[in-house]
Design a protein around this motif. Structure first.
Motif, PDB file in Angstrom:
ATOM      1  N   UNK A 112     -17.841  12.531  59.355  1.00 58.67           N
ATOM      2  CA  UNK A 112     -18.068  13.708  59.998  1.00 58.67           C
ATOM      3  C   UNK A 112     -19.440  14.037  59.794  1.00 58.67           C
ATOM      4  N   UNK A 113     -20.045  13.848  58.502  1.00 56.14           N
ATOM      5  CA  UNK A 113     -21.441  13.958  58.127  1.00 56.14           C
ATOM      6  C   UNK A 113     -22.313  13.198  59.086  1.00 56.14           C
ATOM      7  N   UNK A 114     -22.079  11.956  59.071  1.00 61.43           N
ATOM      8  CA  UNK A 114     -22.783  10.890  59.970  1.00 61.43           C
ATOM      9  C   UNK A 114     -22.594  11.543  61.621  1.00 61.43           C
ATOM     10  N   UNK A 115     -21.835  12.026  61.921  1.00 59.03           N
ATOM     11  CA  UNK A 115     -21.521  12.519  63.388  1.00 59.03           C
ATOM     12  C   UNK A 115     -22.379  13.812  63.394  1.00 59.03           C
ATOM     13  N   UNK A 116     -22.378  14.785  62.454  1.00 61.12           N
ATOM     14  CA  UNK A 116     -23.070  16.071  62.578  1.00 61.12           C
ATOM     15  C   UNK A 116     -24.577  15.469  62.766  1.00 61.12           C
ATOM     16  N   UNK A 117     -25.204  14.605  61.730  1.00 57.85           N
ATOM     17  CA  UNK A 117     -26.358  14.351  61.988  1.00 57.85           C
ATOM     18  C   UNK A 117     -26.891  13.739  63.309  1.00 57.85           C
ATOM     19  N   UNK A 118     -26.086  12.931  63.728  1.00 60.02           N
ATOM     20  CA  UNK A 118     -26.259  12.386  64.986  1.00 60.02           C
ATOM     21  C   UNK A 118     -26.091  13.194  66.346  1.00 60.02           C
ATOM     22  N   UNK A 119     -25.265  14.233  66.204  1.00 54.86           N
ATOM     23  CA  UNK A 119     -25.053  14.992  67.576  1.00 54.86           C
ATOM     24  C   UNK A 119     -26.253  16.169  66.996  1.00 54.86           C
ATOM     25  N   UNK A 120     -26.689  16.544  66.234  1.00 56.51           N
ATOM     26  CA  UNK A 120     -27.891  17.386  65.912  1.00 56.51           C
ATOM     27  C   UNK A 120     -29.352  16.591  66.194  1.00 56.51           C
ATOM     28  N   UNK A 121     -29.215  15.291  66.261  1.00 57.30           N
ATOM     29  CA  UNK A 121     -30.526  14.613  66.326  1.00 57.30           C
ATOM     30  C   UNK A 121     -31.470  15.009  65.065  1.00 57.30           C
ATOM     31  N   UNK A 122     -30.870  15.137  63.657  1.00 57.08           N
ATOM     32  CA  UNK A 122     -31.658  15.508  62.717  1.00 57.08           C
ATOM     33  C   UNK A 122     -32.711  14.347  62.343  1.00 57.08           C
ATOM     34  N   UNK A 123     -31.917  13.139  62.174  1.00 56.45           N
ATOM     35  CA  UNK A 123     -32.908  11.860  61.722  1.00 56.45           C
ATOM     36  C   UNK A 123     -33.663  11.015  62.849  1.00 56.45           C
ATOM     37  N   UNK A 124     -35.042  10.985  62.826  1.00 54.61           N
ATOM     38  CA  UNK A 124     -35.476  10.157  63.914  1.00 54.61           C
ATOM     39  C   UNK A 124     -35.617   8.703  63.426  1.00 54.61           C
ATOM     40  N   UNK A 125     -35.812   8.537  61.996  1.00 48.48           N
ATOM     41  CA  UNK A 125     -35.854   7.053  61.736  1.00 48.48           C
ATOM     42  C   UNK A 125     -35.387   7.000  60.095  1.00 48.48           C
ATOM     43  N   UNK A 126     -34.969   5.996  59.878  1.00 51.73           N
ATOM     44  CA  UNK A 126     -34.369   5.770  58.439  1.00 51.73           C
ATOM     45  C   UNK A 126     -34.860   4.428  57.928  1.00 51.73           C
ATOM     46  N   UNK A 127     -35.056   4.302  56.593  1.00 45.37           N
ATOM     47  CA  UNK A 127     -35.620   3.027  56.055  1.00 45.37           C
ATOM     48  C   UNK A 127     -34.752   3.066  54.808  1.00 45.37           C
TER      49      UNK A 127
END
Length: 136
Positions: A112-127
């Motif tokens: 659910x937390x991953x889905x929240x970040x994706x639907x809100x487009x919070x993260x542009x890039x991750x390393x």
């Protein structure tokens, strides 16, 4: 924007604190000082969605320990660069990290937390970078 060297220096300082922080934040399971691996996640976030990212990061506070990670912390931009956030999670080994990742994929709150970040487009890039503390 922070350059790689600045991020690496900052990360190294945090890694030096990792064993003590892990012992405080993960009371059920303390990490041994040697062989501790720290996963440092560098996020490029949307600076206009900082509050949403803070909510996302806060949710991991319960999920990560339950799935086997030793959460050192999430760090939001404070001054200077406004689109870089960091997370640091400790593990006994890379094998323990792989077990943790498998648990995340089946944990309902994690999904659910991953889905929240994706639907809100919070993260542009991750390393992800894996670090170990230099012996004192």
């Amino acid at each position: 924007m922070l350059d790689r060297r600045t991020v690496i220096k900052f990360t190294a300082a945090l890694v030096a604190l990792a064993p003590r922080a892990l012992a405080r934040t993960n009371k059920e399971k303390t990490m041994p000082e040697k062989n501790t691996v720290v996963c440092c996640i560098r996020y490029q976030i949307d600076p206009f969605k900082r509050d949403g990212f803070a909510k996302y990061a806060e949710a991991w506070g319960k999920i990560i320990p339950r799935c086997g990670g030793g959460l050192i912390g999430y760090f939001l931009p404070h001054e200077g660069t406004n689109d870089v956030a960091l997370a640091m999670i400790g593990f006994e080994s890379l094998a323990a990290y792989e077990t943790y990742r498998a648990r995340l994929k089946t944990d309902p709150e994690s999904l659910a937390n991953f889905q929240f970040a994706q639907s809100e487009r919070l993260i542009l890039r991750e390393e992800r970078t894996f670090l170990s503390a230099v012996p004192k």
